[in-house]
Design a protein around this motif. Structure first.
Motif, PDB file in Angstrom:
ATOM      1  N   PRO A 161     -75.045  10.040  29.314  1.00  0.00           N
ATOM      2  CA  PRO A 161     -74.879  10.713  30.616  1.00  0.00           C
ATOM      3  C   PRO A 161     -75.973  11.752  30.820  1.00  0.00           C
ATOM      4  N   THR A 162     -76.298  12.028  32.073  1.00  0.00           N
ATOM      5  CA  THR A 162     -77.297  13.051  32.370  1.00  0.00           C
ATOM      6  C   THR A 162     -76.673  14.440  32.434  1.00  0.00           C
ATOM      7  N   ARG A 163     -75.366  14.527  32.742  1.00  0.00           N
ATOM      8  CA  ARG A 163     -74.656  15.806  32.801  1.00  0.00           C
ATOM      9  C   ARG A 163     -73.264  15.596  32.219  1.00  0.00           C
ATOM     10  N   ASP A 164     -72.626  16.701  31.768  1.00  0.00           N
ATOM     11  CA  ASP A 164     -71.292  16.539  31.187  1.00  0.00           C
ATOM     12  C   ASP A 164     -70.277  16.065  32.218  1.00  0.00           C
ATOM     13  N   VAL A 165     -70.478  16.404  33.507  1.00  0.00           N
ATOM     14  CA  VAL A 165     -69.517  15.973  34.520  1.00  0.00           C
ATOM     15  C   VAL A 165     -69.686  14.498  34.877  1.00  0.00           C
ATOM     16  N   ASP A 166     -70.665  13.829  34.287  1.00  0.00           N
ATOM     17  CA  ASP A 166     -70.800  12.386  34.483  1.00  0.00           C
ATOM     18  C   ASP A 166     -69.951  11.612  33.486  1.00  0.00           C
ATOM     19  N   THR A 167     -69.218  12.318  32.668  1.00  0.00           N
ATOM     20  CA  THR A 167     -68.334  11.668  31.701  1.00  0.00           C
ATOM     21  C   THR A 167     -66.898  11.817  32.181  1.00  0.00           C
ATOM     22  N   GLY A 168     -66.076  10.830  31.900  1.00  0.00           N
ATOM     23  CA  GLY A 168     -64.691  10.901  32.337  1.00  0.00           C
ATOM     24  C   GLY A 168     -63.978   9.582  32.169  1.00  0.00           C
ATOM     25  N   THR A 169     -62.752   9.532  32.659  1.00  0.00           N
ATOM     26  CA  THR A 169     -61.896   8.365  32.469  1.00  0.00           C
ATOM     27  C   THR A 169     -61.239   7.984  33.783  1.00  0.00           C
ATOM     28  N   ARG A 170     -61.158   6.686  34.035  1.00  0.00           N
ATOM     29  CA  ARG A 170     -60.453   6.168  35.215  1.00  0.00           C
ATOM     30  C   ARG A 170     -59.408   5.177  34.741  1.00  0.00           C
ATOM     31  N   ILE A 171     -58.184   5.382  35.179  1.00  0.00           N
ATOM     32  CA  ILE A 171     -57.063   4.511  34.827  1.00  0.00           C
ATOM     33  C   ILE A 171     -56.458   3.959  36.100  1.00  0.00           C
ATOM     34  N   VAL A 172     -56.242   2.663  36.126  1.00  0.00           N
ATOM     35  CA  VAL A 172     -55.589   2.007  37.258  1.00  0.00           C
ATOM     36  C   VAL A 172     -54.427   1.175  36.718  1.00  0.00           C
ATOM     37  N   VAL A 173     -53.268   1.373  37.306  1.00  0.00           N
ATOM     38  CA  VAL A 173     -52.083   0.590  36.933  1.00  0.00           C
ATOM     39  C   VAL A 173     -51.647  -0.217  38.152  1.00  0.00           C
ATOM     40  N   SER A 174     -51.508  -1.526  37.978  1.00  0.00           N
ATOM     41  CA  SER A 174     -51.038  -2.408  39.049  1.00  0.00           C
ATOM     42  C   SER A 174     -49.823  -3.192  38.558  1.00  0.00           C
ATOM     43  N   LYS A 175     -49.385  -4.149  39.385  1.00  0.00           N
ATOM     44  CA  LYS A 175     -48.130  -4.854  39.079  1.00  0.00           C
ATOM     45  C   LYS A 175     -47.043  -3.824  38.776  1.00  0.00           C
ATOM     46  N   LEU A 176     -46.945  -2.836  39.668  1.00  0.00           N
ATOM     47  CA  LEU A 176     -45.992  -1.751  39.447  1.00  0.00           C
ATOM     48  C   LEU A 176     -44.570  -2.285  39.339  1.00  0.00           C
ATOM     49  N   HIS A 177     -43.782  -1.647  38.487  1.00  0.00           N
ATOM     50  CA  HIS A 177     -42.364  -2.012  38.407  1.00  0.00           C
ATOM     51  C   HIS A 177     -41.706  -1.724  39.757  1.00  0.00           C
ATOM     52  N   ASP A 178     -40.678  -2.471  40.076  1.00  0.00           N
ATOM     53  CA  ASP A 178     -40.065  -2.378  41.410  1.00  0.00           C
ATOM     54  C   ASP A 178     -39.631  -0.951  41.751  1.00  0.00           C
ATOM     55  N   THR A 179     -38.973  -0.274  40.809  1.00  0.00           N
ATOM     56  CA  THR A 179     -38.490   1.080  41.100  1.00  0.00           C
ATOM     57  C   THR A 179     -39.654   2.048  41.284  1.00  0.00           C
ATOM     58  N   VAL A 180     -40.735   1.831  40.531  1.00  0.00           N
ATOM     59  CA  VAL A 180     -41.911   2.686  40.665  1.00  0.00           C
ATOM     60  C   VAL A 180     -42.553   2.479  42.030  1.00  0.00           C
ATOM     61  N   ALA A 181     -42.684   1.219  42.444  1.00  0.00           N
ATOM     62  CA  ALA A 181     -43.263   0.929  43.757  1.00  0.00           C
ATOM     63  C   ALA A 181     -42.436   1.567  44.871  1.00  0.00           C
ATOM     64  N   GLU A 182     -41.115   1.514  44.744  1.00  0.00           N
ATOM     65  CA  GLU A 182     -40.244   2.136  45.755  1.00  0.00           C
ATOM     66  C   GLU A 182     -40.441   3.646  45.788  1.00  0.00           C
ATOM     67  N   ASP A 183     -40.525   4.254  44.606  1.00  0.00           N
ATOM     68  CA  ASP A 183     -40.705   5.707  44.541  1.00  0.00           C
ATOM     69  C   ASP A 183     -42.054   6.120  45.126  1.00  0.00           C
TER      70      ASP A 183
END
Length: 457
Positions: A161-183
């Motif tokens: 990375p060129t700067r420390d703020v260019d580092t990080g994490t991205r998380i994506v969750v799909s196929k959500l459980h039915d109750t989670v999708a409703e919430d």
């Protein structure tokens, strides 16, 4: 012992993945699971910046009925940590966490991902690597045997990375459980999540981190207490030692600004009624908010909570480099009451609470006994005090305020004063749920009047 003998005496005890997943997520609710993921981002910021400023760092969350996303620029997950620890279920003894971090048990991220849905992807950039991981939970759970590993979808071991703020994490969750999708489709759930983020990660935001939910920045909760030359909140620092290890505790207790009517009959009349009580933090992560239960002494040493105590505020900050000593549960939603550290702290919490409650009882007595401002010195002092942030609180081992003044009785009033045996007084005070002598006298007189004389015409 030969291999054949070993095989003949071996009993299979390995876990079944579906059962393990079901048990792992059973005891955590949706919002605490999301907060666990934010905890990881905050710990990343701590590794990146230490105890300094978090300016320039941020965590973005987006929730909806189709997917959940969280992305930060807080340093990322080093490749060796991803391979050996980050996705394991539980923390190996050989792995030492970041001193002062929130993560301890090694289950938060995995439990949250399983709680949310059936597919997740994790993409992370650190100062020396870049990797991706995509997991279909149903497919992974169907595989049997001892292989509990995940497979990285891509790896770049030469990322710079060129700067420390260019580092990080991205998380994506799909196929959500039915109750989670409703919430997630509910605006109330989003509002509750914003409120929890505001409360529980106020320290990180106070240091400059931005937490953004649905493209709108979260405003942090800022603890404050009233202070003036005449009114000084209680502020104590204590150390709890466990062998060679130490837990540092800062304890604040006092009152907030008065809002709403002076009476104490209807709780719904008070705008900040829900904020009254004790707030307990571990390593600056809020565990419990506005607690008014026996955990912090209410109804067990203190009176049972009543709206007359609505201005009460208490804050306990428990910090240690030895996370295993901190009295939190695995979901970080409550205090482990079996913790020896908490038992030591709880006695201090009760004593501090008593000092503030005693003052609030005196304020009520002032209000009931006189309308003359000069005969209400405590109320007058509080009206001139201002709310200040905890960092501005001056050290005071006791909660201090003006001494009450013997009131001038109205012509139509009479003062009653008598002594009784302490054992009998304590029994009556317990039955009335009050520690104020004047309140015991008033309620017993009112009881006799109602039953032997009758109500006023």
């Amino acid at each position: 012992m030969t291999d054949s003998v070993s095989a003949s005496t071996r009993v299979e005890a390995s876990p079944e993945k579906r059962f393990f997943i079901a048990m792992l997520v059973k005891d955590i609710e949706l919002l605490p699971a999301i907060l666990d993921l934010v905890d990881n981002s905050v710990d990343g910021a701590r590794r990146l910046r230490g105890d300094g400023t978090y300016e320039g760092l941020q965590v973005r969350l987006k929730v909806g009925p189709d997917r959940f996303e969280i992305e930060d620029n807080c340093g990322g997950i080093p490749l060796d940590v991803a391979r050996e620890y980050a996705f394991r279920f539980g923390r190996p003894q050989s792995v030492k966490g970041t001193p002062g971090s929130v993560g301890q048990f090694g289950v938060g991220m995995k439990r949250a991902l399983f709680k949310l849905g059936g597919h997740f992807s994790v993409h992370s950039k650190s100062d020396n690597s870049n990797f991706g991981l995509d997991v279909d939970v149903d497919e992974w759970a169907q595989t049997s045997g001892a292989d509990w590993t995940f497979t990285l979808s891509h790896v770049d071991e030469n990322y710079k990375p060129t700067r420390d703020v260019d580092t990080g994490t991205r998380i994506v969750v799909s196929k959500l459980h039915d109750t989670v999708a409703e919430d997630f489709a509910s605006s109330q759930t989003v509002g509750n999540l914003r409120y929890q983020l505001r409360l529980r990660h106020r320290d990180a935001m106070d240091r400059g981190m931005r937490i953004i939910l649905q493209d709108e920045a979260v405003t942090p909760f800022i603890p404050q207490l009233q202070q003036s030359d005449a009114v000084r909140p209680l502020f104590r620092q204590i150390n709890v030692n466990e062998g060679q290890k130490t837990v540092n505790v800062k304890l604040y207790a006092g009152v907030s600004e008065a809002l709403g009517p002076e009476g104490d009959d209807q709780a719904e009349d008070f705008p900040r009624e829900k904020d009254a009580g004790w707030y307990v933090f571990c390593n600056n992560r809020l565990l419990i908010a506005a607690d008014r239960t026996t955990l912090t002494g209410w109804g067990d040493g203190l009176p049972v909570y009543h709206p007359q105590y609505r201005r009460f505020r208490g804050y306990v900050f428990i910090d240690s480099a030895y996370n295993e000593l901190l009295p939190w549960n695995t979901t970080k939603t409550g205090v482990d009451q079996d913790s020896r550290v908490w038992r030591r702290i709880a006695s201090e919490v009760k004593q501090a609470g008593l000092e503030v409650v005693h003052m609030l009882n005196r304020v009520k007595s002032e209000r009931q006994n006189t309308d003359m401002p000069e005969d209400r010195p405590i109320a007058q002092a509080l009206s001139h005090a201002r709310e200040v942030r905890l960092r501005e609180i001056r050290m005071s081992a006791r909660f201090t305020y003006p001494a009450p003044k013997e009131p001038t009785l109205r012509p139509s009033m009479r003062k009653i004063q008598y002594s009784v045996e302490k054992k009998r007084y304590d029994a009556v005070a317990d039955a009335l749920n009050t520690s104020a002598v004047s309140e015991v006298g008033r309620q017993t007189f009112d009881f006799f009047y109602r039953n032997q004389v009758g109500e006023d015409d």
